[in-house]
Design a protein around this motif. Sequence first.
Motif, PDB file in Angstrom:
ATOM      1  N   ARG A 266      31.435 -21.151-129.133  1.00 50.27           N
ATOM      2  CA  ARG A 266      31.237 -19.726-129.427  1.00 50.27           C
ATOM      3  C   ARG A 266      29.785 -19.319-129.198  1.00 50.27           C
ATOM      4  NH1 ARG A 266      35.105 -20.672-133.584  1.00 50.27           N
ATOM      5  NH2 ARG A 266      36.957 -19.371-133.251  1.00 50.27           N
ATOM      6  N   PHE A 267      28.862 -20.138-129.692  1.00 49.75           N
ATOM      7  CA  PHE A 267      27.445 -19.816-129.507  1.00 49.75           C
ATOM      8  C   PHE A 267      27.085 -19.791-128.028  1.00 49.75           C
ATOM      9  CE2 PHE A 267      23.206 -21.562-128.637  1.00 49.75           C
ATOM     10  CZ  PHE A 267      22.445 -20.487-129.081  1.00 49.75           C
ATOM     11  N   THR A 268      27.538 -20.781-127.282  1.00 45.04           N
ATOM     12  CA  THR A 268      27.202 -20.851-125.858  1.00 45.04           C
ATOM     13  C   THR A 268      27.737 -19.641-125.111  1.00 45.04           C
ATOM     14  OG1 THR A 268      27.240 -23.266-125.980  1.00 45.04           O
ATOM     15  CG2 THR A 268      27.363 -22.288-123.793  1.00 45.04           C
ATOM     16  N   GLY A 269      28.927 -19.188-125.490  1.00 45.15           N
ATOM     17  CA  GLY A 269      29.473 -17.988-124.861  1.00 45.15           C
ATOM     18  C   GLY A 269      28.584 -16.777-125.064  1.00 45.15           C
ATOM     19  N   SER A 270      27.895 -16.727-126.199  1.00 46.25           N
ATOM     20  CA  SER A 270      27.013 -15.580-126.471  1.00 46.25           C
ATOM     21  C   SER A 270      25.802 -15.565-125.552  1.00 46.25           C
ATOM     22  CB  SER A 270      26.559 -15.606-127.935  1.00 46.25           C
ATOM     23  OG  SER A 270      25.617 -16.654-128.163  1.00 46.25           O
ATOM     24  N   LEU A 271      25.508 -16.698-124.909  1.00 47.69           N
ATOM     25  CA  LEU A 271      24.360 -16.774-124.001  1.00 47.69           C
ATOM     26  C   LEU A 271      24.686 -16.245-122.612  1.00 47.69           C
ATOM     27  CD1 LEU A 271      23.170 -20.387-124.938  1.00 47.69           C
ATOM     28  CD2 LEU A 271      22.292 -18.219-125.839  1.00 47.69           C
ATOM     29  N   LEU A 272      25.969 -16.089-122.319  1.00 47.17           N
ATOM     30  CA  LEU A 272      26.403 -15.596-121.010  1.00 47.17           C
ATOM     31  C   LEU A 272      26.631 -14.093-121.115  1.00 47.17           C
ATOM     32  CD1 LEU A 272      28.792 -18.544-120.220  1.00 47.17           C
ATOM     33  CD2 LEU A 272      26.789 -17.943-118.872  1.00 47.17           C
ATOM     34  N   THR A 273      25.685 -13.339-120.613  1.00 46.22           N
ATOM     35  CA  THR A 273      25.721 -11.881-120.775  1.00 46.22           C
ATOM     36  C   THR A 273      25.830 -11.136-119.449  1.00 46.22           C
ATOM     37  OG1 THR A 273      23.295 -11.819-120.769  1.00 46.22           O
ATOM     38  CG2 THR A 273      24.387 -12.017-122.911  1.00 46.22           C
ATOM     39  N   GLY A 274      26.013 -11.866-118.347  1.00 51.61           N
ATOM     40  CA  GLY A 274      26.123 -11.217-117.046  1.00 51.61           C
ATOM     41  C   GLY A 274      27.449 -10.503-116.871  1.00 51.61           C
ATOM     42  N   ASP A 275      27.516  -9.676-115.849  1.00 57.98           N
ATOM     43  CA  ASP A 275      28.743  -8.949-115.527  1.00 57.98           C
ATOM     44  C   ASP A 275      29.685  -9.889-114.778  1.00 57.98           C
ATOM     45  OD1 ASP A 275      30.761  -7.307-114.698  1.00 57.98           O
ATOM     46  OD2 ASP A 275      29.483  -5.850-113.674  1.00 57.98           O
ATOM     47  N   PRO A 276      30.831 -10.250-115.368  1.00 58.52           N
ATOM     48  CA  PRO A 276      31.742 -11.188-114.695  1.00 58.52           C
ATOM     49  C   PRO A 276      32.347 -10.636-113.416  1.00 58.52           C
ATOM     50  CG  PRO A 276      32.768 -10.269-116.662  1.00 58.52           C
ATOM     51  CD  PRO A 276      31.339  -9.832-116.681  1.00 58.52           C
ATOM     52  N   GLU A 277      32.284  -9.319-113.223  1.00 57.83           N
ATOM     53  CA  GLU A 277      32.784  -8.741-111.979  1.00 57.83           C
ATOM     54  C   GLU A 277      31.793  -8.967-110.840  1.00 57.83           C
ATOM     55  OE1 GLU A 277      35.760  -7.675-111.772  1.00 57.83           O
ATOM     56  OE2 GLU A 277      36.159  -7.775-113.921  1.00 57.83           O
ATOM     57  N   GLU A 278      30.533  -9.132-111.196  1.00 51.03           N
ATOM     58  CA  GLU A 278      29.497  -9.340-110.183  1.00 51.03           C
ATOM     59  C   GLU A 278      29.274 -10.814-109.893  1.00 51.03           C
ATOM     60  OE1 GLU A 278      24.671  -8.743-109.623  1.00 51.03           O
ATOM     61  OE2 GLU A 278      25.765  -7.522-111.074  1.00 51.03           O
ATOM     62  N   ARG A 279      29.252 -11.625-110.946  1.00 48.89           N
ATOM     63  CA  ARG A 279      29.083 -13.069-110.770  1.00 48.89           C
ATOM     64  C   ARG A 279      29.893 -13.788-111.842  1.00 48.89           C
ATOM     65  NH1 ARG A 279      23.916 -14.461-109.805  1.00 48.89           N
ATOM     66  NH2 ARG A 279      23.029 -12.375-109.752  1.00 48.89           N
ATOM     67  N   ASP A 280      30.501 -14.912-111.479  1.00 49.25           N
ATOM     68  CA  ASP A 280      31.317 -15.675-112.422  1.00 49.25           C
ATOM     69  C   ASP A 280      30.467 -16.160-113.592  1.00 49.25           C
ATOM     70  OD1 ASP A 280      33.549 -15.348-110.849  1.00 49.25           O
ATOM     71  OD2 ASP A 280      33.268 -17.233-109.769  1.00 49.25           O
ATOM     72  N   GLN A 281      31.055 -16.118-114.781  1.00 46.93           N
ATOM     73  CA  GLN A 281      30.417 -16.601-116.002  1.00 46.93           C
ATOM     74  C   GLN A 281      31.201 -17.826-116.478  1.00 46.93           C
ATOM     75  OE1 GLN A 281      27.544 -14.535-117.451  1.00 46.93           O
ATOM     76  NE2 GLN A 281      27.799 -14.193-115.258  1.00 46.93           N
ATOM     77  N   ILE A 282      30.522 -18.969-116.591  1.00 48.48           N
ATOM     78  CA  ILE A 282      31.222 -20.236-116.826  1.00 48.48           C
ATOM     79  C   ILE A 282      30.476 -21.089-117.847  1.00 48.48           C
ATOM     80  CG2 ILE A 282      32.025 -22.387-115.750  1.00 48.48           C
ATOM     81  CD1 ILE A 282      32.157 -20.843-113.088  1.00 48.48           C
ATOM     82  N   VAL A 283      31.241 -21.710-118.745  1.00 44.91           N
ATOM     83  CA  VAL A 283      30.728 -22.770-119.614  1.00 44.91           C
ATOM     84  C   VAL A 283      31.302 -24.085-119.102  1.00 44.91           C
ATOM     85  CG1 VAL A 283      30.764 -23.778-121.927  1.00 44.91           C
ATOM     86  CG2 VAL A 283      30.503 -21.305-121.653  1.00 44.91           C
ATOM     87  N   LEU A 284      30.435 -25.058-118.849  1.00 48.22           N
ATOM     88  CA  LEU A 284      30.889 -26.388-118.440  1.00 48.22           C
ATOM     89  C   LEU A 284      30.667 -27.322-119.621  1.00 48.22           C
ATOM     90  CD1 LEU A 284      30.072 -28.180-115.049  1.00 48.22           C
ATOM     91  CD2 LEU A 284      30.731 -29.347-117.133  1.00 48.22           C
TER      92      LEU A 284
END
Length: 432
Positions: free
Chosen positions: A204-222
Amino acid sequence: MRAKLTPLSALLAGIVGGALMAGCQTYDFEPVDPLAIAQTTKETVIAARKSKPDVMLLVDTSGSMTLPVNPELTVNGVRVCYLKDTQGRDYKCGEGTACDTSVCPTRWSELQGAMGPFLAESGKLVRFGLTTYPAPNTATTQTVALACAAATAGESVRLAIPTGLDSDEQLQAHATSLNAILQGIPNSGPNQPKGGTPTSGSVRFTGSLLTGDPEERDQIVLLLTDGLPNCNLENEYNGSQTECRCTLDDQCTAPLSPYYKRGCLDKNASVAAVEELKARKISTIVIGFGAETSAGDGPSVLNAMANAGGFARECKADVDCGAGDTCDLNAKRCGRAFYQAANREELAGALKNISEKLATTNPCFIGLDPSQLPSDNQLIVVYINGERTLQGPDTWTLGEGGVTFTGNACARLEASRPEAPVSVEVRAIRQL
């Protein structure tokens, strides 16, 4: 609007026109079989310069990462992962006593060995960040709360995603810095991997670090983990319930135990955390590393997380899934949706597979199945943004596998972006 005459309609028009002109005359013809033809139209919208994905590595640095990859490794008749106590009895190296990784590789040393080549190969293709969990802990006096602390702002974020960088050179340099940080986490000492596996809170915390627009660039947690998720003080189960799958031997049963809830398997909350990210269009890639993730409750938990994360292993046949696994031909997914590795080589293979999926495809090639290829090179037409483009050295050529764009046409496709895509249409006729 002027209609475009397709090769098929042109061919049919010629046949019909010839019949009308000859309508008043009589000829003798030999019987012939009717001509059977098929037309293929393949339309592709190309955005070659799709913005490079943001990928936050969420790496498990729990104490079990210091365990040997192969505890029974024997060299010249000596079990190199065993030490002797003061009474001469054998015991395995690990969390309490550091392994000599030069002869007895640990999960952590093997992870470090695999990550270097992965980052060197993929660094320029991705905007990487690095978060580790549980939260770093160098306290002299250890507590359960410290050992079970999920990743949080501060030292957990070892390197942020470089939102201001985009060029190949900049991102490769950033990935090199990230690798140096990973290599700098020691296998032993105050800063070594330690603690539990608070996966749900860390995801959950790591997801909060991904703030980009997913329509413009993929947002991924590995997510790369070697253990079962636990350490959730808010776990819906406790040690008195049969639903509690205790991850810490018998430490879950006593009501006053700090592991009464924390020790129970935290499957549901971990899957829910991944689902929450997916609802925000953030994908989660799951890699299991070590014995715990390959047996017992491990496969069930990581499978559920991988399926929820939207990046399950894909396949076209059983062989794509590896030994002991099968391919669901309808869903085109392997039975084991997550990536599993037991050693450096297998982890490197999993990371390479992921790297290839993250890489962009060749925008200057449009593949055609054998059944889609024209029966003659003259029976194919290509349109770029609605404009018919003739075959030539500066435009495109037809090969066995499809259409390859060259010269200025290829440069045009390579320069396309999500906000300025290029539409390509290939029409082909095949005589059956």
